[in-house]
Write a protein that holds these residues in place. Structure first.
Motif, PDB file in Angstrom:
ATOM      1  N   LEU A 154      -6.687   3.447   0.943  1.00 45.29           N
ATOM      2  CA  LEU A 154      -5.611   4.348   0.519  1.00 45.29           C
ATOM      3  C   LEU A 154      -5.816   5.790   1.009  1.00 45.29           C
ATOM      4  O   LEU A 154      -4.856   6.419   1.465  1.00 45.29           O
ATOM      5  CB  LEU A 154      -5.465   4.325  -1.006  1.00 45.29           C
ATOM      6  CG  LEU A 154      -4.829   3.060  -1.601  1.00 45.29           C
ATOM      7  CD1 LEU A 154      -4.813   3.144  -3.119  1.00 45.29           C
ATOM      8  CD2 LEU A 154      -3.422   2.865  -1.067  1.00 45.29           C
ATOM      9  N   ARG A 213       0.840  -1.200   0.000  1.00 46.09           N
ATOM     10  CA  ARG A 213       0.000   0.000   0.000  1.00 46.09           C
ATOM     11  C   ARG A 213       0.881   1.258   0.000  1.00 46.09           C
ATOM     12  O   ARG A 213       0.593   2.235  -0.697  1.00 46.09           O
ATOM     13  CB  ARG A 213      -0.914  -0.029   1.231  1.00 46.09           C
ATOM     14  CG  ARG A 213      -2.058   0.959   1.197  1.00 46.09           C
ATOM     15  CD  ARG A 213      -2.972   0.728   2.382  1.00 46.09           C
ATOM     16  NE  ARG A 213      -3.654  -0.559   2.298  1.00 46.09           N
ATOM     17  CZ  ARG A 213      -4.387  -1.094   3.278  1.00 46.09           C
ATOM     18  NH1 ARG A 213      -4.510  -0.443   4.432  1.00 46.09           N
ATOM     19  NH2 ARG A 213      -4.978  -2.234   3.111  1.00 46.09           N
ATOM     20  N   SER A 214       1.948   1.194   0.769  1.00 44.52           N
ATOM     21  CA  SER A 214       2.863   2.330   0.824  1.00 44.52           C
ATOM     22  C   SER A 214       3.608   2.498  -0.490  1.00 44.52           C
ATOM     23  O   SER A 214       3.872   3.624  -0.925  1.00 44.52           O
ATOM     24  CB  SER A 214       3.852   2.146   1.982  1.00 44.52           C
ATOM     25  OG  SER A 214       4.596   3.309   2.201  1.00 44.52           O
ATOM     26  N   ILE A 260       2.430   1.941  -3.424  1.00 47.12           N
ATOM     27  CA  ILE A 260       1.504   2.607  -4.339  1.00 47.12           C
ATOM     28  C   ILE A 260       1.538   4.119  -4.108  1.00 47.12           C
ATOM     29  O   ILE A 260       1.646   4.910  -5.046  1.00 47.12           O
ATOM     30  CB  ILE A 260       0.072   2.072  -4.149  1.00 47.12           C
ATOM     31  CG1 ILE A 260       0.003   0.598  -4.558  1.00 47.12           C
ATOM     32  CG2 ILE A 260      -0.929   2.894  -4.959  1.00 47.12           C
ATOM     33  CD1 ILE A 260      -1.292  -0.084  -4.178  1.00 47.12           C
ATOM     34  N   ILE A 261       1.476   4.499  -2.833  1.00 46.36           N
ATOM     35  CA  ILE A 261       1.428   5.923  -2.489  1.00 46.36           C
ATOM     36  C   ILE A 261       2.746   6.617  -2.819  1.00 46.36           C
ATOM     37  O   ILE A 261       2.764   7.692  -3.428  1.00 46.36           O
ATOM     38  CB  ILE A 261       1.075   6.103  -1.005  1.00 46.36           C
ATOM     39  CG1 ILE A 261      -0.365   5.618  -0.762  1.00 46.36           C
ATOM     40  CG2 ILE A 261       1.222   7.558  -0.569  1.00 46.36           C
ATOM     41  CD1 ILE A 261      -0.747   5.547   0.690  1.00 46.36           C
ATOM     42  N   PHE A 299      -4.849  -2.021  -2.290  1.00 50.51           N
ATOM     43  CA  PHE A 299      -5.555  -0.870  -2.848  1.00 50.51           C
ATOM     44  C   PHE A 299      -6.688  -0.380  -1.949  1.00 50.51           C
ATOM     45  O   PHE A 299      -7.346   0.607  -2.270  1.00 50.51           O
ATOM     46  CB  PHE A 299      -6.113  -1.223  -4.229  1.00 50.51           C
ATOM     47  CG  PHE A 299      -5.048  -1.449  -5.262  1.00 50.51           C
ATOM     48  CD1 PHE A 299      -4.531  -0.387  -5.986  1.00 50.51           C
ATOM     49  CD2 PHE A 299      -4.537  -2.725  -5.485  1.00 50.51           C
ATOM     50  CE1 PHE A 299      -3.530  -0.600  -6.943  1.00 50.51           C
ATOM     51  CE2 PHE A 299      -3.550  -2.947  -6.434  1.00 50.51           C
ATOM     52  CZ  PHE A 299      -3.040  -1.874  -7.160  1.00 50.51           C
TER      53      PHE A 299
END
Length: 461
Positions: free
Chosen positions: A234, A97-98, A100-101, A231
């Motif tokens: 977020l 998740r990190s 992606i960010i 995902f």
């Protein structure tokens, strides 16, 4: 409490702190030293080349470093919570998740590298430095995405006490980096392009080695492969990291402003080179302070979460005292070697002379940073990011920078005047943070921490 009992308590807290900060310091220092090595080899090519690389490292990369490190900071809290709750399966998801960010953030920041030259010219930096810095910034663009991948991986390792693996990888790559620079720049005589390519290789080698270790089965519970769960949540993940990102960026960008202000001087190549030598030494010592920052953040957070306000306060005292001791050591070393430390980066007599003149201001800044960054760690652990961000704005941008510009240009004190004004802002901020910590009701902070932890639990779904 008896003297013996106090000594044991200090020793016990120190062991806990060093268990966290020791490896964090080694990792930060070795990875940052990659940039110092690059600068050292480039410094022997010429003043303009040295200034161009310095501007990219101190302005462009420092800017994006703060943003990406801040955006990845949510992982530190969430991974620690997951380990404490026995939800190891969430660690890999949080890391993805990190990614992606931070990956999206790196994509947004890419134009800064592409348009470095016109950006620097727009803010009236030297034409020669701006054009060469623009080329170098495009060459080192792969390092931006290396940062985006690396910060989440670091938190993933740290939450499971696998930090010594990262330390070994970083040390091996640093040695490899020195060897490659020596071959391509000293022996073969290649210039800035070679320095950029070697840096790209080194940073991506760190990522590659860490990823191979992760997927090789050493984290059977924490890493189960890629998942679409990455995902989910977020927006909440981004929101959690913003306050820390703002606080950290305001800190790092303050020193970026110093380089920019110096760039307006009459002889910018020499002035920027001299300040860059001092700033890189200062940033190296900051890497050590950030180790104590991470340690006190974890210790304060843990003790407040456990409902132990006195223990949290004691952790702050031990961390600040230890970091101050290191600050005094570095301050003494800088003053003792004031005529020699610039030669590590450059052999240009004018640059060495100007950098030596800044040794007193540099040593004072290093000492204040040894206190300041630990107090920032306390802020992260206690959830004071917003309050500290406002303090940073007031002390740095409304006080320090205007005073520095006034002393440097209105009173013709040059680089020393600019740095003196910004040092005044740093001193004011340190005093205010110390007062804030001193006046804190730690019992109330326990209640706030419990409420904050309950809110975070919603992100584990």
């Amino acid at each position: 409490m008896s003297k013996k009992g106090l000594t044991y308590k200090i020793w016990d807290e120190s062991k806990k702190m060093w268990g966290i900060s020791g490896s964090a310091i080694l990792i930060a220092v070795t990875q940052f030293s990659i940039k110092l090595v690059t600068l050292r080899f480039v410094g022997h090519f010429g003043n303009v080349e040295f200034a161009a690389v310095s501007v990219v490292q101190s302005v462009i990369e420092c800017f994006v470093y703060g943003v990406l490190l801040g955006m990845g900071s949510a992982l530190e809290t969430l991974c620690g919570q997951a380990v404490g709750a026995g939800q190891l399966n969430m660690l890999g998801i949080y890391m993805q998740r990190s990614w992606i960010i931070t990956g999206v953030t790196a994509l947004i920041l890419t134009p800064i590298y592409v348009f470095t030259s016109p950006i620097l010219k727009f803010i009236r930096q030297s034409k020669n430095i701006s054009e060469l810095a623009g080329k170098y910034a495009i060459w080192v663009l792969p390092q931006l995405y290396a940062y985006a991948l690396n910060f989440p991986i670091q938190k993933f390792f740290q939450s499971q006490s696998k930090v010594w693996v990262m330390t070994v990888i970083s040390v091996v790559v640093l040695v490899f980096h020195v060897l490659l620079n020596w071959i391509f720049m000293t022996k073969l005589g290649h210039g800035m392009l070679a320095a950029a390519m070697v840096g790209n290789i080194s940073y991506w080698l760190i990522n590659l080695a860490q990823i191979v270790y992760i997927i090789s089965g050493y984290f059977p519970d924490a890493w189960t492969g890629f998942s679409t769960l990455a995902f989910k949540s977020l927006p909440a993940f981004v929101k959690l990291s913003l306050a820390s990102a703002v606080m950290l960026c305001l800190e790092l960008w303050y020193y970026t402003a110093l380089i920019l202000l110096v760039g307006f001087s009459k002889n910018p190549e020499i002035a920027v080179d001299a300040v860059s030598v001092s700033m890189n030494l200062q940033l190296w010592t900051i890497m050590i302070a950030l180790g104590f920052n991470a340690a006190v953040s974890v210790r304060v957070s843990n003790e407040l979460g456990a409902g132990e306000p006195k223990a949290a306060k004691f952790s702050v005292v031990v961390a600040v005292s230890t970091s101050v001791l290191f600050g005094l050591v570095f301050t003494s070393a800088i003053l003792g070697a004031k005529n020699h430390f610039p030669k590590v980066f450059t052999n240009k007599p004018l640059v060495v002379s100007e950098a030596s003149k800044l040794s007193y201001l540099l040593s004072a800044t290093i000492f204040l940073n040894s206190i300041q960054h630990v107090l920032h760690g306390v802020a992260v652990g206690a959830g004071w990011q917003v309050q500290v961000a406002f303090i940073n704005v007031g002390c740095y941008y409304l006080f320090g920078i205007p005073i520095g510009g006034l002393l440097g240009y209105k009173f013709n004190l040059g680089v020393q005047g600019i740095w003196s004004g910004m040092l005044a802002g740093c001193l004011l901020q340190t005093v205010l943070l110390l007062l804030y910590v001193h006046r804190t009701n730690w019992g109330n902070e326990v209640t706030k921490k419990i409420e904050f932890t309950l809110m975070l639990c919603t992100l584990s779904i």
